[in-house]
Design a protein around this motif. Structure first.
Motif, short mmCIF file in Angstrom:
data_model
loop_
_atom_site.label_atom_id
_atom_site.label_comp_id
_atom_site.label_asym_id
_atom_site.label_seq_id
_atom_site.Cartn_x
_atom_site.Cartn_y
_atom_site.Cartn_z
N SER A 127 -9.12 9.52 2.65
CA SER A 127 -8.41 9.94 1.60
C SER A 127 -8.23 8.50 0.49
O SER A 127 -7.74 8.88 -0.29
N TRP A 128 -8.13 7.31 1.13
CA TRP A 128 -7.94 6.28 0.38
C TRP A 128 -9.06 5.99 -0.49
O TRP A 128 -9.05 5.02 -1.46
N ARG A 158 -2.57 5.73 -4.99
CA ARG A 158 -2.90 4.45 -4.32
C ARG A 158 -2.77 3.33 -5.20
O ARG A 158 -2.81 2.23 -4.34
N LEU A 193 -6.02 10.30 -7.29
CA LEU A 193 -6.20 9.45 -6.11
C LEU A 193 -5.60 8.06 -6.62
O LEU A 193 -4.92 7.58 -5.91
N TYR A 223 -10.11 -1.62 -0.02
CA TYR A 223 -9.89 -1.04 1.49
C TYR A 223 -10.17 -1.95 2.47
O TYR A 223 -11.05 -2.88 2.14
N ASP A 231 -8.44 7.29 6.35
CA ASP A 231 -8.74 6.29 5.72
C ASP A 231 -9.94 6.89 4.66
O ASP A 231 -10.05 6.21 3.42
N PHE A 290 -6.42 -1.26 -5.63
CA PHE A 290 -6.45 -1.21 -4.33
C PHE A 290 -7.89 -1.49 -3.58
O PHE A 290 -8.92 -1.30 -4.10
N LEU A 315 -3.39 10.27 2.37
CA LEU A 315 -2.88 10.24 0.90
C LEU A 315 -3.22 11.99 0.64
O LEU A 315 -4.42 12.19 0.51
N MET A 347 0.57 -1.07 0.06
CA MET A 347 -0.08 0.24 0.09
C MET A 347 0.98 1.13 -0.06
O MET A 347 0.30 2.26 -0.34
N TYR A 381 -5.46 4.45 8.48
CA TYR A 381 -4.12 4.55 7.33
C TYR A 381 -3.39 5.73 7.49
O TYR A 381 -3.65 6.59 8.13
#
Length: 494
Positions: free
Chosen positions: A397-398, A466, A462, A472, A395, A470, A329, A1, A326
């Motif tokens: 932002s992911w 990431r 984004l 979550y 979190d 990805f 980001l 990640m 997390y």
């Protein structure tokens, strides 16, 4: 990640070169419209102040913010938002929504929890409040009030100009260690959000986009056998010994963890009397690192230290992960938009009385900077290294492009989570910074509703940061919200 610093740097260069930069918007918000928004926020400033100071007085800790959340929900209902309370399994959480046809979904975050151990009057000298434990040492009273104020004004602008889209306010409790936003993300409550805006009280005015540290936090509860510590010590099995041996083992572990790892703990229950072998003891741990994978690995080793300590002392141990987030980001596309709007709003001017307050407070600080820094806006940049703290905003932002700013609500030189911050957060200094934040959030929200291109570019950034594959997975697993994480530790003997 974790993305390499080189990859992040290359992406930032791409943004700066114009491929992702927000410089060709189809329908920019006019200066006249932005002036209109600023006037709307000024007209609502009294409500921002009222909410901020009342929540400061409530000083409610994580998941216990019943009065604070009710106040903010009432303001939003009065402004025409539909409010759904108790979301994500959190009684003090809410989502407020205003929808005007099809268009972008823009979310604004609101926090309102206080910190234990920081009761302080709104005075520039250290003065506790009898009978009160908590205080707003992180300024979340300002955070929640300004975010709601921004949404109220932005909604009024949308109605006046028939702007399409949906504006939401996410009332998120227990940021301080309770990971309240994680449960929102885990439950899919941000899945249809296009962009998320937030802000945080600070010592300066800045839209710098940076990173934070991932973390896992939790409690280890040791159970033993009580006995008279002098007359029959051989019959006892000390739960406190278990805690202390765990702490020793973890402290030796520090040498063998990756660079930038942070481990901190506090013994929350060590027994009641020296002449009684404690049958219960509890220790509260945090593990942090910029890479979530490292946090998971180190946490597993801390758990092994607990198991070893229990084996060594003839006790048992149970563990509970109470929080986990997390690493943040950053989003440069959105950061540049936020920075432009913060510069339009400008810095903060204090009255002679506020200057006197600040200077008096600074006598308790070591080599504080000039208070004149609050008058300006810090240079914009994107920071890909550093970030000593953690936030559950990470979190979000992911899963959706996220952008934030800070405004000068505290006296320059003040430390985070300090009595100095509590004092400022309950004063006109804090309120002025909150109003500036509300203006910047509202202006930025307007840009997003008016310019779908910004949203598109932010989403592309984004995905690049990431990675496209990805998925979550919450750092705290599938546990329900730890609604009692702020309650005092207790044992079988109590």
């Amino acid at each position: 990640m974790k993305l390499s610093a080189l990859k992040l740097a290359l992406l930032s260069a791409t943004v700066a070169s114009g491929l992702l930069a927000p410089q060709a918007f189809a329908k920019p918000v006019t200066d006249a419209e932005k002036t209109q928004i600023l006037k709307l926020v000024d007209a609502d400033a009294a409500n921002i102040k009222d909410a901020a100071l009342k929540i400061w007085g409530f000083a409610e800790v994580g998941y216990q913010e019943t009065k604070s959340t009710a106040l903010l929900q009432d303001q939003l209902k009065a402004a025409g938002f539909e409010v759904k309370a108790g979301v994500a399994g959190e009684p003090t959480a809410f989502i407020a929504s205003f929808k005007n046809g099809a268009g972008p979904v823009v979310a604004i975050l609101a926090e309102f929890d206080a910190l234990p151990g920081l009761a302080q009057t709104a005075d520039p000298v250290k003065t506790g409040i009898p009978g009160q434990i908590a205080g707003h040492g992180c300024g979340h009273n300002l955070f929640g009030a300004a975010s709601v104020g921004a949404a109220v004004s932005l909604k009024a602008w949308m109605v006046k100009n028939d702007i399409k889209g949906e504006l939401r306010v996410y009332g998120t409790p227990a940021e301080e260690g309770g990971s309240g936003k994680v449960y929102f993300v885990r439950d899919g409550l941000f899945n249809d959000v296009d962009v998320t805006l937030h802000w945080h009280p600070a010592n300066a005015n800045s839209a710098v986009q940076g990173v934070s540290m991932a973390n896992i936090s939790g409690k280890f509860r040791f159970h033993g056998v009580s006995a008279h510590a002098a007359a029959a010590p051989e019959k006892g099995r000390s739960a406190l010994d278990g805690v202390e041996i765990m702490d020793v083992a973890t402290n030796f572990l520090r040498e063998h963890t990756p660079d930038k790892t942070r481990i901190h703990y506090v013994i929350t229950n060590g027994g009641a009397a020296p002449n009684v072998v404690p049958d219960f003891a509890e220790v509260y741990y945090y593990v942090r690192h910029p890479d979530p994978a490292v946090v998971r690995d180190v946490w597993a080793r801390v758990e092994k230290a607990a198991e070893g300590a229990a084996l060594a002392t003839g006790t048992t141990v149970e563990k509970e992960i109470t929080g986990g987030v997390y690493a943040l980001l950053p989003n440069d596309t959105l950061g540049r938009v936020m920075d432009a709007n913060l510069r339009k709003v400008g810095g903060i001017t204090w009255t002679p009385e506020e200057i006197a307050f600040a200077k008096k407070l600074q006598t308790s600080l070591v080599n504080p900077p000039s208070i004149d820094t609050v008058k300006s806006v810090q240079p914009y940049k994107i920071e890909l290294e550093g970030g000593g703290g953690s936030t559950d905003v990470a979190d979000i932002s992911w899963v959706t492009p996220t952008v934030g700013l800070g405004t000068a609500t505290f006296v320059p030189g003040s430390a985070g989570h300090s009595w100095q911050n509590v004092a400022a957060a309950g004063s006109s200094i804090g309120v002025k910074g909150a109003v500036n934040a509300a203006k910047t959030l509202a202006l930025t929200g307007a840009d997003l509703f008016a310019n779908p291109d910004i949203v598109k570019k932010a989403k592309a950034e984004l995905i690049e940061r990431r990675g496209p594959n990805f998925t979550y997975k919450a750092m705290l697993g599938d546990r329900p919200p730890a609604l009692d994480y702020r309650k005092p530790a207790g044992g079988a003997h109590e």
